[in-house]
Write a protein that holds these residues in place. Sequence first.
Motif, mmCIF file in Angstrom:
data_model
loop_
_atom_site.group_PDB
_atom_site.id
_atom_site.type_symbol
_atom_site.label_atom_id
_atom_site.label_comp_id
_atom_site.label_asym_id
_atom_site.label_seq_id
_atom_site.Cartn_x
_atom_site.Cartn_y
_atom_site.Cartn_z
ATOM 1 N N GLU A 1 -31.501 15.862 -78.407
ATOM 2 C CA GLU A 1 -30.631 15.942 -79.590
ATOM 3 C C GLU A 1 -29.649 14.775 -79.617
ATOM 4 N N ALA A 2 -29.046 14.491 -78.459
ATOM 5 C CA ALA A 2 -28.093 13.383 -78.377
ATOM 6 C C ALA A 2 -28.867 12.088 -78.206
ATOM 7 N N ARG A 3 -28.275 11.013 -78.579
ATOM 8 C CA ARG A 3 -28.929 9.732 -78.366
ATOM 9 C C ARG A 3 -28.741 9.332 -76.918
ATOM 10 N N ARG A 4 -29.837 9.002 -76.269
ATOM 11 C CA ARG A 4 -29.761 8.705 -74.833
ATOM 12 C C ARG A 4 -29.201 7.305 -74.598
ATOM 13 N N ARG B 1 -23.309 14.433 -64.300
ATOM 14 C CA ARG B 1 -22.301 13.493 -63.810
ATOM 15 C C ARG B 1 -22.185 12.182 -64.597
ATOM 16 N N ASP B 2 -23.195 11.827 -65.368
ATOM 17 C CA ASP B 2 -23.203 10.529 -66.052
ATOM 18 C C ASP B 2 -22.255 10.571 -67.247
ATOM 19 N N LEU B 3 -21.286 9.647 -67.272
ATOM 20 C CA LEU B 3 -20.296 9.615 -68.351
ATOM 21 C C LEU B 3 -20.933 9.319 -69.706
ATOM 22 N N GLN B 4 -22.046 8.565 -69.681
ATOM 23 C CA GLN B 4 -22.698 8.240 -70.945
ATOM 24 C C GLN B 4 -23.361 9.460 -71.585
ATOM 25 N N LEU B 5 -23.515 10.526 -70.800
ATOM 26 C CA LEU B 5 -24.214 11.713 -71.289
ATOM 27 C C LEU B 5 -23.249 12.855 -71.607
ATOM 28 N N ALA B 6 -21.988 12.516 -71.863
ATOM 29 C CA ALA B 6 -20.994 13.563 -72.137
ATOM 30 C C ALA B 6 -21.358 14.361 -73.383
ATOM 31 N N GLU B 7 -21.838 13.669 -74.435
ATOM 32 C CA GLU B 7 -22.213 14.373 -75.659
ATOM 33 C C GLU B 7 -23.343 15.353 -75.381
ATOM 34 N N ALA B 8 -24.346 14.917 -74.612
ATOM 35 C CA ALA B 8 -25.470 15.793 -74.283
ATOM 36 C C ALA B 8 -25.012 16.973 -73.445
ATOM 37 N N ARG B 9 -24.033 16.740 -72.559
ATOM 38 C CA ARG B 9 -23.526 17.848 -71.728
ATOM 39 C C ARG B 9 -22.913 18.940 -72.590
ATOM 40 N N GLU B 10 -22.145 18.532 -73.613
ATOM 41 C CA GLU B 10 -21.519 19.513 -74.497
ATOM 42 C C GLU B 10 -22.575 20.292 -75.281
ATOM 43 N N ILE B 11 -23.600 19.587 -75.770
ATOM 44 C CA ILE B 11 -24.678 20.261 -76.500
ATOM 45 C C ILE B 11 -25.400 21.238 -75.576
ATOM 46 N N ALA B 12 -25.683 20.808 -74.336
ATOM 47 C CA ALA B 12 -26.394 21.663 -73.386
ATOM 48 C C ALA B 12 -25.614 22.941 -73.102
ATOM 49 N N LYS B 13 -24.303 22.810 -73.013
ATOM 50 C CA LYS B 13 -23.468 23.986 -72.740
ATOM 51 C C LYS B 13 -23.619 25.020 -73.859
ATOM 52 N N ALA C 1 -23.503 7.934 -81.552
ATOM 53 C CA ALA C 1 -23.698 8.508 -80.229
ATOM 54 C C ALA C 1 -22.466 8.375 -79.328
ATOM 55 N N MET C 2 -21.393 7.792 -79.832
ATOM 56 C CA MET C 2 -20.195 7.608 -79.010
ATOM 57 C C MET C 2 -19.467 8.925 -78.806
ATOM 58 N N GLN C 3 -18.688 8.967 -77.746
ATOM 59 C CA GLN C 3 -17.833 10.128 -77.520
ATOM 60 C C GLN C 3 -16.733 10.174 -78.592
ATOM 61 N N LEU C 4 -16.269 11.387 -78.849
ATOM 62 C CA LEU C 4 -15.266 11.609 -79.885
ATOM 63 C C LEU C 4 -14.018 10.765 -79.639
ATOM 64 N N LYS C 5 -13.595 10.669 -78.395
ATOM 65 C CA LYS C 5 -12.383 9.918 -78.070
ATOM 66 C C LYS C 5 -12.529 8.454 -78.473
ATOM 67 N N ALA C 6 -13.702 7.868 -78.215
ATOM 68 C CA ALA C 6 -13.935 6.466 -78.567
ATOM 69 C C ALA C 6 -14.010 6.291 -80.079
ATOM 70 N N GLN C 7 -14.593 7.266 -80.778
ATOM 71 C CA GLN C 7 -14.646 7.197 -82.241
ATOM 72 C C GLN C 7 -13.242 7.223 -82.835
#
Length: 794
Positions: free
Chosen positions: A434-437, A454-466, A245-251
Amino acid sequence: MSLPIDPILPELVSALTAQRRAVLQAAPGAGKTTRVPLALLEAIPGKIVMLEPRRVAARAAAARLAESLGEEPGRTIGYRMRGESMRGNRIEVVTEGILTRMLQSDPELPGIGCIIFDEFHERSLQADLGLALSLEVAGALRDDLHLLVMSATLDAQPVADLMGGAPVITSKGRAFPVETRWAERPLPARHGRQLADAVAAQVREALNEDGSILVFLPGAGEIRAVAERLTGLPKDIAVRALYGAMQLKAQRAAIAPARDGRKIVLATSIAETSLTIEGVRIVIDAGLARRARFDPGSGMSRLVTERVTKAEAEQRRGRAGRTAPGLCYRMWTKGEEGGFAPYPLPEIAEADLAPLALELAAWGAEAADLPFLTQPPEKTLAEARALLTELGCLDATGITAHGKAVAALPTHPRLGHMLLTGGRAAADLAALLEARRPILPGADITPYVRALPRDLQLAEAREIAKRLRRLAPDRPALSPGALLSLAYPDRIARRRSGKDPRYHLSGGKGAKLPPDDALAGETMLVVADTDGHPTEATIRLAAPVTMADIRELHGNRIAEVATCDWSKRNRRIEPRLREMLGALILDERHWKDAPPEAIGAALAEGIRDLGLDVLNWTSAAKRLRARIALVGSPLPPVNDTALLDTLEDWLVPHLNGQRSAEDLARFDPHDALFALLDWPQRQRLDAEAPSHFTAPTGSKVPVDWSDPAQPGIAIRLQELFGLTEHPRVGRTPLRIDLLSPAGRPVQTTSDLPGFWASSYADVRKDMRGRYPKHPWPEDPAVAAPTRRAKPRGT
């Protein structure tokens, strides 16, 4: 740098080009992922598609392949996954679901010459499906298609047999040797503080060795707990996390070489395969894996923490020998390892099969007709089809137009249905699911929806939502609860009565909330996630919903059901007219005109619950039952089991107006029991076990048959005067309770002539003083029987 796989590459290329099928078995670290696709470039025309089980592995594999050619991804080498792609003109590394979409879009796979199934030992659902569909395509449409299955720890022969006797090529070498050290004693716990303490202590001990450290833990929670304990380390040691569930940059930061010094990577099983984490020479394996277990009865999955298998442990150990000699600490004893399972169960055997069922319907085939290495469980598949039918994706003829549209979306069928039905407003909600909360307090999903922009922890979900927003139709916005009810029609919940927040779900199961949860006071919820407990799950994610929304969105599924049941709690029948959504009662009222047959069936249920003793078994009813039991066949059996089994036949037709246990306690079953007998049976009953004894006075005295060996009567002594033989019924002598004129017992005898000759004198002496108005002759054997007192004046 030479790799162990290199010597067998010519043999592999030759076998694959000759037979178009092959299985490659090579130890972890042998170089399968980075060497094999490049070795096939010159030998196989067309594009090579290689499947990787995870996104992070697909990106890393593409980057290493391109680096081997002195390129960046996007030229010869590309990759593709949901929401992200970089095209390559010869080799494309894809996540497993992408191949399924390619096959469904065009089964002939134009331009593709070879499909490589990397890390097939993981036996993901999509890999199993992809191989089954590819084998069917190769057999029916593309005999020139090359198929290669690669794994480090797979039992290769069954796969080779499935592929028509494909050759098995084996590379036994390893890049570098790995020393293994087992624990002296078992782990103190598999979760919680003790696990984190033990792992952190092992990490600190391992820091005395050279090289970076890769630690395998079951989940993100354990990773955070261990990280919190690794404070005060030297400045040149960086602690990194690696999980899905981590952001790509952190992975990428976790995988990349440490800039200065070394690093500790705390990872889930995401790091088991296809990843080389630069600088890692030490692996610490806690020996645990977190898996999803699907319960077809509840339609819910739950995460369980389990021991790794031997194959998984070997994969993890292999991470230490990728770039230099390594060391593996196994946090279990060598003795414990003997009890480990050899391989994990394939996902197809224990997963939610709704996505598979929809793919099969879109393909137009039954699972049994496809070459699956493991056939999906029929019960779970049937539950999946039932859900898809409820979502409108399937009907009696197969996949519907709506089902085809849902199948084309890159989401679970539940979320695809929600997206197409609920419109763009559903995209944010679908993305969050879809993303892990992130770990936040409370079960209400609504704050997550508000926080998404706005939540940084939800960046993955934001991309999926888009991405999902572009695929959804424009429809009027609905509340989160209303949208969730589209995805989870089987998890619409209504609060039960009582102070505790316990809920009944439309699918029939129970669920609960912690008493202090913000949703605990809500009457209606839709449940998106639970802990999966099979009887009463704890709700982890839900949203409130109104009854108006339920009626508007699910009105076609709401049915009026008339019920007449026995309430064990209230000990009475309860005729109800109910509005039902699945197993959920939306509204109910009294059923005034319940038919007699429904009432009778409910009363029978109540009598079976309470037992036959609830009825008013009068003396006459008990005697009748004893007589019938005494005669036996051909009379019907009247034991408890027989009578309870046939209540509808002998008792229910005689019930009229009874509604409760109190009413039943006033009902005498004598006439109902007697009606069981036809005329010949009654005649036989009277002949073999008569109901009455006719006294010399003409009185009809009931016979007590409770003891069939010695039936008895109770009669006033004076009515037997003149009898010189003991009374019998048939051949059986009666037990006689002789009564005083007041009806009190005086003597019991089974020999009346003997009584007259012996004990009667003493009884006469005692009784004549008490009852002087009644006759007490000196010789009762010759006296006239009587029911009366002596005439006045005598």
